[in-house]
Scaffold this active site. Structure first.
Site, mmCIF file in Angstrom:
data_model
loop_
_atom_site.group_PDB
_atom_site.id
_atom_site.type_symbol
_atom_site.label_atom_id
_atom_site.label_comp_id
_atom_site.label_asym_id
_atom_site.label_seq_id
_atom_site.Cartn_x
_atom_site.Cartn_y
_atom_site.Cartn_z
ATOM 1 N N CYS A 272 -33.631 -9.694 30.118
ATOM 2 C CA CYS A 272 -34.138 -8.445 29.553
ATOM 3 C C CYS A 272 -33.937 -8.407 28.043
ATOM 4 C CB CYS A 272 -33.460 -7.242 30.216
ATOM 5 S SG CYS A 272 -31.667 -7.224 30.049
ATOM 6 N N GLU B 45 -31.748 -0.324 34.202
ATOM 7 C CA GLU B 45 -31.718 -1.394 33.203
ATOM 8 C C GLU B 45 -33.012 -2.176 33.363
ATOM 9 O OE1 GLU B 45 -29.247 -5.337 31.752
ATOM 10 O OE2 GLU B 45 -28.765 -4.414 33.669
#
Length: 374
Positions: free
Chosen positions: A288, A254
């Site tokens: 993110c 991720e």
């Protein structure tokens, strides 16, 4: 719990025991809101990682032999214990990250909800029975643990990142080694304390603290780690994929992104500005999923830009509940942001808002940057 109630040096958790780094090394953890020392933390190396992996490997078979339902019940006990100590966990998160107490409490609540959900997965550990083309035969899939998993997390949402990795790995019957983010070791420590006090068997979850090159890399490269789950930068994610790929270990990544948010010419601009600011600046942009590129139709560009700059100037920066966001996690990250702004200016960008470190008396000791629009 606040820094004064933490151990003077945050220890590793290996085989159910709290241990200092094998070589006796430690590093300093600062409070990003004040710049003051919060605590010291074990600085793990290859030896600590190997000991943690060995502990996970020893404990994993007995853990895997338990039914998924039983594993889920134990993990639910951990989730219930977390809920009983939610404010205590949130206080550690707030102090480690500089987030407001309210934001830290919300993040902790989200982590607990996820823990409860994955504890329930013990009741839903389904395989599949498939039709066979051969008479009097059938085919089926059966879920089996990988074995030992390596979990490496980021500091932006520390207790959520712990829960997102630990609970799925454990309910599936794996043993785990968690490498905490070096900026949030106390969050990983208090989670481990609560989990062990709630009845998690020793050695099923092991936690090592330290730097990526010294503790993360040996975990990725360890021959007994069957899958590596990494949350962090794209640059490091590439290194993780290469290192794990050499030995054909499974990888889950991720990574960061440069996420676009598009504002169309028929948009409600006030609403668009509201959500652009929230997406771009919440958690000091350390997400993110943060919108870092705003793409605006020509017809509404100037009006949207002016509204966004106005809204950006209204944002309050600090660690309190009435602030919009807090500091970035460390001095290095702050410097990287300022260098990125300077680089953009050198390539023709114009700073329309922010673009500087906040250095008034209330903020000068912490790692604060003004919300910035280029």
């Amino acid at each position: 719990m606040v820094a004064g109630q933490l151990p003077r040096e945050i220890p590793n958790w290996i085989g159910g025991k709290q241990l200092p780094a094998a070589e006796g090394k430690a590093f300093e953890k600062l409070n990003p809101a004040t710049g003051a020392r919060m605590c010291m933390s074990a600085r793990s190396g290859v030896g600590d990682v190997r000991e943690a992996v060995a502990a996970a490997k020893r404990s994993q078979p007995a853990w895997a032999e338990r039914t998924p339902v039983e594993r889920g019940r134990i993990l639910l006990d951990v989730a219930i214990a977390m809920r009983g100590r939610q404010k205590e966990i949130a206080a550690v998160v707030a102090e480690e990250t500089g987030k407001s107490p309210g934001e830290a409490l919300g993040e902790t609540g989200g982590a607990i909800q996820l823990a409860e959900f994955f504890a329930g997965e013990g009741m839903r550990m389904y395989g599949r029975t498939l039709t066979s083309g051969t008479p009097r035969k059938y085919a089926m899939t059966v879920r089996q643990p990988v074995g030992v998993v390596g979990l490496i997390i980021a500091a932006n949402t520390p207790i959520a990142n712990v829960a997102w990795k630990v609970f799925p790995a454990l309910v599936c019957g794996n043993g785990a080694v968690l490498k905490s983010a070096e900026d949030t070791p106390a969050t990983a420590w208090i989670f481990s304390l609560i989990a062990h006090e709630a009845g998690l068997p020793p050695g099923v979850l092991n936690v090592v603290h330290g730097y990526g090159e010294e503790a993360g890399a040996p975990l990725v490269e360890h021959e007994d780690v069957g899958v590596v789950s990494f949350t962090g930068s794209t640059r490091v994610g590439r290194l993780v994929a290469v290192a794990a790929g050499r030995r054909l270990a499974k990888v889950s990544l991720e990574l960061g992104g440069k996420n676009p948010l598009v504002v169309c010419d028929d948009a409600d601009l006030d609403n668009a500005v509201k959500w652009t600011a929230l997406s771009s600046f919440s958690n000091a942009g350390q997400r993110c999923a943060a919108s870092s590129r705003i793409i605006v139709f020509d017809a509404v560009y100037e009006k949207f830009r002016d509204l966004l700059v106005e809204r950006t100037g209204e944002l309050k920066v600090g660690p309190a509940n009435d602030d919009d966001f807090g500091p970035v996690i460390n001095e290095r990250q702050l410097s990287a942001m300022l260098e990125a702004i300077e680089s953009a200016e050198g390539r023709g960008a114009r700073v329309a808002a922010g673009g500087r470190r906040i250095d008034d008396p209330a903020h000068a000791s912490g790692f604060y940057i003004a919300p910035t629009v280029l």
